[in-house]
Design an enzyme around this catalytic site. Structure first.
Site, PDB file in Angstrom:
ATOM      1  N   ARG A  45      31.988  11.674  36.268  1.00 26.02           N
ATOM      2  CA  ARG A  45      32.803  10.642  35.626  1.00 26.02           C
ATOM      3  C   ARG A  45      32.449   9.228  36.066  1.00 26.02           C
ATOM      4  O   ARG A  45      32.848   8.267  35.452  1.00 26.02           O
ATOM      5  CB  ARG A  45      34.290  10.917  35.869  1.00 26.02           C
ATOM      6  CG  ARG A  45      34.883  11.753  34.734  1.00 26.02           C
ATOM      7  CD  ARG A  45      36.290  12.095  35.006  1.00 26.02           C
ATOM      8  NE  ARG A  45      36.396  12.711  36.316  1.00 26.02           N
ATOM      9  CZ  ARG A  45      37.464  12.700  37.078  1.00 26.02           C
ATOM     10  NH1 ARG A  45      38.547  12.097  36.685  1.00 26.02           N
ATOM     11  NH2 ARG A  45      37.466  13.297  38.244  1.00 26.02           N
ATOM     12  N   LYS A 142      40.257  30.247  32.803  1.00 28.28           N
ATOM     13  CA  LYS A 142      41.691  30.423  32.886  1.00 28.28           C
ATOM     14  C   LYS A 142      42.297  29.290  33.704  1.00 28.28           C
ATOM     15  O   LYS A 142      41.540  28.673  34.470  1.00 28.28           O
ATOM     16  CB  LYS A 142      42.033  31.782  33.500  1.00 28.28           C
ATOM     17  CG  LYS A 142      41.636  31.880  34.996  1.00 28.28           C
ATOM     18  CD  LYS A 142      42.268  33.017  35.678  1.00 28.28           C
ATOM     19  CE  LYS A 142      43.610  32.724  36.242  1.00 28.28           C
ATOM     20  NZ  LYS A 142      43.615  31.974  37.511  1.00 28.28           N
ATOM     21  N   HIS A 172      37.103  36.096  35.913  1.00 26.39           N
ATOM     22  CA  HIS A 172      35.988  36.464  36.802  1.00 26.39           C
ATOM     23  C   HIS A 172      36.154  37.853  37.408  1.00 26.39           C
ATOM     24  O   HIS A 172      35.194  38.450  37.865  1.00 26.39           O
ATOM     25  CB  HIS A 172      35.744  35.395  37.868  1.00 26.39           C
ATOM     26  CG  HIS A 172      36.736  35.367  38.986  1.00 26.39           C
ATOM     27  ND1 HIS A 172      37.937  34.723  38.901  1.00 26.39           N
ATOM     28  CD2 HIS A 172      36.699  35.907  40.227  1.00 26.39           C
ATOM     29  CE1 HIS A 172      38.595  34.869  40.038  1.00 26.39           C
ATOM     30  NE2 HIS A 172      37.868  35.574  40.866  1.00 26.39           N
ATOM     31  N   LYS A 176      33.191  41.446  38.404  1.00 25.94           N
ATOM     32  CA  LYS A 176      32.982  42.122  39.701  1.00 25.94           C
ATOM     33  C   LYS A 176      32.343  43.489  39.446  1.00 25.94           C
ATOM     34  O   LYS A 176      32.752  44.211  38.535  1.00 25.94           O
ATOM     35  CB  LYS A 176      34.312  42.253  40.451  1.00 25.94           C
ATOM     36  CG  LYS A 176      34.854  40.867  40.890  1.00 25.94           C
ATOM     37  CD  LYS A 176      36.074  40.995  41.768  1.00 25.94           C
ATOM     38  CE  LYS A 176      36.772  39.670  41.960  1.00 25.94           C
ATOM     39  NZ  LYS A 176      36.408  38.913  43.137  1.00 25.94           N
ATOM     40  N   GLU A 210      45.713  38.203  49.108  1.00 22.59           N
ATOM     41  CA  GLU A 210      44.888  37.092  49.601  1.00 22.59           C
ATOM     42  C   GLU A 210      45.449  36.608  50.931  1.00 22.59           C
ATOM     43  O   GLU A 210      46.661  36.687  51.161  1.00 22.59           O
ATOM     44  CB  GLU A 210      44.927  35.936  48.615  1.00 22.59           C
ATOM     45  CG  GLU A 210      44.372  36.284  47.259  1.00 22.59           C
ATOM     46  CD  GLU A 210      44.278  35.055  46.378  1.00 22.59           C
ATOM     47  OE1 GLU A 210      43.283  34.335  46.489  1.00 22.59           O
ATOM     48  OE2 GLU A 210      45.216  34.810  45.605  1.00 22.59           O
ATOM     49  N   ASP A 229      49.319  32.883  37.524  1.00 23.07           N
ATOM     50  CA  ASP A 229      47.995  32.650  38.112  1.00 23.07           C
ATOM     51  C   ASP A 229      47.180  33.943  38.231  1.00 23.07           C
ATOM     52  O   ASP A 229      45.962  33.927  38.049  1.00 23.07           O
ATOM     53  CB  ASP A 229      48.164  32.013  39.501  1.00 23.07           C
ATOM     54  CG  ASP A 229      46.837  31.626  40.142  1.00 23.07           C
ATOM     55  OD1 ASP A 229      45.972  31.101  39.414  1.00 23.07           O
ATOM     56  OD2 ASP A 229      46.678  31.833  41.363  1.00 23.07           O
ATOM     57  N   HIS A 234      44.132  38.540  35.786  1.00 27.68           N
ATOM     58  CA  HIS A 234      43.343  39.518  36.554  1.00 27.68           C
ATOM     59  C   HIS A 234      44.010  40.900  36.623  1.00 27.68           C
ATOM     60  O   HIS A 234      43.381  41.916  36.360  1.00 27.68           O
ATOM     61  CB  HIS A 234      43.113  39.027  37.988  1.00 27.68           C
ATOM     62  CG  HIS A 234      42.504  37.657  38.084  1.00 27.68           C
ATOM     63  ND1 HIS A 234      41.527  37.224  37.238  1.00 27.68           N
ATOM     64  CD2 HIS A 234      42.740  36.627  38.935  1.00 27.68           C
ATOM     65  CE1 HIS A 234      41.173  35.978  37.570  1.00 27.68           C
ATOM     66  NE2 HIS A 234      41.902  35.603  38.584  1.00 27.68           N
ATOM     67  N   LYS A 333      49.810  35.545  48.090  1.00 30.25           N
ATOM     68  CA  LYS A 333      49.012  34.697  48.987  1.00 30.25           C
ATOM     69  C   LYS A 333      49.564  34.848  50.397  1.00 30.25           C
ATOM     70  O   LYS A 333      50.726  35.211  50.586  1.00 30.25           O
ATOM     71  CB  LYS A 333      49.099  33.248  48.530  1.00 30.25           C
ATOM     72  CG  LYS A 333      48.494  33.049  47.140  1.00 30.25           C
ATOM     73  CD  LYS A 333      47.762  31.745  47.008  1.00 30.25           C
ATOM     74  CE  LYS A 333      47.157  31.558  45.647  1.00 30.25           C
ATOM     75  NZ  LYS A 333      45.765  32.007  45.518  1.00 30.25           N
TER      76      LYS A 333
HETATM   77  C1  BG6 Z   1      41.903  32.680  40.743  1.00 33.60           C
HETATM   78  C2  BG6 Z   1      43.273  32.194  41.114  1.00 33.60           C
HETATM   79  O1  BG6 Z   1      41.841  33.024  39.379  1.00 33.60           O
HETATM   80  O2  BG6 Z   1      41.576  33.824  41.517  1.00 33.60           O
HETATM   81  C3  BG6 Z   1      43.352  31.864  42.599  1.00 33.60           C
HETATM   82  O3  BG6 Z   1      43.570  31.028  40.356  1.00 33.60           O
HETATM   83  C4  BG6 Z   1      42.879  33.050  43.409  1.00 33.60           C
HETATM   84  O4  BG6 Z   1      44.663  31.485  42.971  1.00 33.60           O
HETATM   85  C5  BG6 Z   1      41.547  33.576  42.914  1.00 33.60           C
HETATM   86  O5  BG6 Z   1      42.767  32.632  44.763  1.00 33.60           O
HETATM   87  C6  BG6 Z   1      41.185  34.884  43.590  1.00 33.60           C
HETATM   88  O6  BG6 Z   1      39.879  35.255  43.256  1.00 33.60           O
HETATM   89  P1  BG6 Z   1      39.027  36.191  44.239  1.00 33.60           P
HETATM   90  O7  BG6 Z   1      37.814  36.542  43.454  1.00 33.60           O
HETATM   91  O8  BG6 Z   1      38.750  35.381  45.457  1.00 33.60           O
HETATM   92  O9  BG6 Z   1      39.912  37.369  44.534  1.00 33.60           O
END
Ligand code: BG6
Length: 483
Positions: A45, A142, A172, A176, A210, A229, A234, A333
């Site tokens: 930017r 996302k 994502h 995996k 996490e 989230d 996921h 988390k």
């Molecule tokens: C993201 C979330 O999509 O996935 C995050 O927004 C999260 O909050 C993350 O930490 C976890 O991804 P991974 O691959 O580290 O389990």
């Protein structure tokens, strides 16, 4: 080797680009999966960001690649692909015309590593400056939306500029390795598919835990919470892959059709049963990874927030195959360990002939570990060796998917970026999936609001609120925490 591509990354200096996308592209390049005539255009930017970009990028690679992956030599070649580009999404007079003149006849990929509020504006600029052609694709990160209506709005806006076949919505988790292995396991082994239903399976658990907290994303996270989230995308995607019917072929349309059927069959949770089927939690200070960490409110810098950093859900897939089988979902988390796994708990044998030994072994359990290790484990009962009297003991068939793959870095973003380049949408999310996932999530959020259901506090470094354990205990079951 992929075909010649011009890849424009909107949000080129952002966390996603630096932490995930550029390391993934570097890996793909080093593994010779990226054509030499690939060009990467990360947007910047300001002039300063532009001038500093190569140093920023190199710093990010050094920081985010695994030990031993970065080399001066590879960086010297990889950097030739990178063309930092000055662009302001909200300013039509910034570098858009230059971008149009720089792009070649190669296929064009526009990666929106920006907040969804800017997706429409960005598409509009691309269209206004005639940068989109029939050989273009757009990748959407996302979260797509905040609820069903906002997601629909974003998808409709993007649809004004791109055909659905050009839109790649990324989750994502689908990149995996073990997630893809789950499909192979299910649909290439008669052994499992014949037992994959209510007759043999007691229940299924899907957990993503996490250890990290807010990681500087307070603004986004406090509005979203764990349900939006993590569960909306996921966890529901994993649930779909576990529960769906076999697609008739591997094409993206067949897989998406089966996933949508699962989402439509999910039992509704709303204000009438939300307290029975869901648990919300929020972490307070505690010891995580041998360190005292602050609680959510301290990290957030606010005196009050009702955002959930943990959620556990009991749900059912109301169809012939799964009728009566609970699916327990859990994510949070600042939990005790970083882990993502799917546990398929089978029923006990129908007529046990080894009397009084049921306490020595559990019924079969299949665990699909996505991280930190990528493993598939099957727990069985076996005989203790050397005993005259037959005594049972647990045994594990342990398939470690990574141990024989030296120099292979399993990287979900790498896999998915290569799929976009190859125009393979099988591991991407269709608009209908987003819509149906929100259709299930929205009533839960409304139910929480209408019943004033506040998150229960849990200590950082624990496995979440006690009520999450009770959710299973009242069904006579317990969470399988990773060992
Ligand atoms: C993201 C979330 O999509 O996935 C995050 O927004 C999260 O909050 C993350 O930490 C976890 O991804 P991974 O691959 O580290 O389990």
């Amino acid at each position: 080797m992929s075909e010649a591509t011009d890849l424009v990354i909107f949000g080129g200096t952002g966390d996603l680009a630096l932490r995930k996308l550029l390391p993934a592209l570097y890996r793909a390049f080093v593994e010779k999966n990226l054509a030499d005539n690939t060009r990467i255009f990360p947007s910047c930017r300001s002039e300063k960001q532009l001038n500093d970009y190569m140093a920023t990028c190199e710093g990010a690679l050094k920081k985010h690649l695994n030990e031993g992956e970065y080399s001066e030599e590879n960086w010297a070649s990889f950097r030739q692909l990178i063309n930092p580009t000055l662009l302001d999404i909200s300013d039509a007079n910034s570098g858009w015309s230059d971008l149009r003149n720089t792009l070649s006849d190669a296929q064009r990929i526009f990666y929106m590593a920006i907040a969804p509020a800017f997706f429409a504006k960005c598409c509009e600029q691309l269209s206004h400056h005639e940068i989109i052609n029939e050989n273009s694709r757009v990748v959407l990160e996302k979260p797509i939306g905040y609820d069903r209506d906002s997601a629909e709005k974003i998808n409709s806006q993007v649809a004004n500029y791109f055909e659905e076949s050009q839109v790649f919505r990324i989750d994502h988790y689908l990149g995996k390795e073990t997630v893809q292995n789950l499909m192979v396991l299910r649909f290439s082994n008669l052994l499992f598919e014949n037992m994959w239903d209510r007759k043999s399976i007691d229940h299924i658990q899907i957990s993503i835990s996490e250890t990290v907290g807010l990681e500087g994303r307070a603004g986004f996270y406090d509005d979203a919470g764990a349900l939006r989230d993590m569960v909306q995308n996921h966890l529901l995607q994993l649930l779909c892959l576990v529960a769906m019917e076999p697609p008739n072929e591997l094409g993206s349309q067949s897989i998406r059709t089966e996933k949508v059927k699962v989402l439509k069959a999910l039992q509704k949770i709303d204000k009438d049963n939300v307290r029975e089927h869901t648990i919300r939690g929020q972490y307070v200070t505690g010891e995580s990874q041998q360190q005292l960490v602050p609680g959510y409110l301290e990290e957030l810098g606010k005196a009050e927030s009702f955002c959930e950093t943990f959620v556990a859900i009991r749900t059912f897939v109301d169809n012939w195959r799964w009728s009566g089988v609970p699916f327990y979902l859990r994510t949070g988390k600042r939990l005790k360990q970083r882990s993502a796994e799917i546990v398929v708990q089978f029923k006990p044998v129908s007529h046990p002939i080894y009397k009084n030994q049921s306490s020595l072994v559990e019924p079969n359990k299949l665990t699909i570990k996505l991280q930190p290790d990528e493993k598939i484990q099957l727990e069985l009962a076996s005989k203790q060796l050397g005993q005259t009297e037959t005594k049972l003991q647990p045994a594990v068939l342990d398939l470690n998917l990574t141990q024989d793959c030296e120099n292979f870095y399993s990287d979900a973003y790498k896999r998915l970026l290569l799929d976009v380049i190859a125009n393979d949408a099988s591991l991407f999310i269709h608009r209908d999936e987003i819509d149906n996932a929100w259709a299930w999530i929205d009533p839960i959020i409304q139910g929480w609001a209408e019943t004033d259901y506040q998150p229960e506090l849990y200590r950082s470094g624990s496995w979440g609120p006690h009520t999450a354990d009770q959710l299973l205990q009242k069904d006579g079951r317990h969470w399988h925490n990773p060992s």
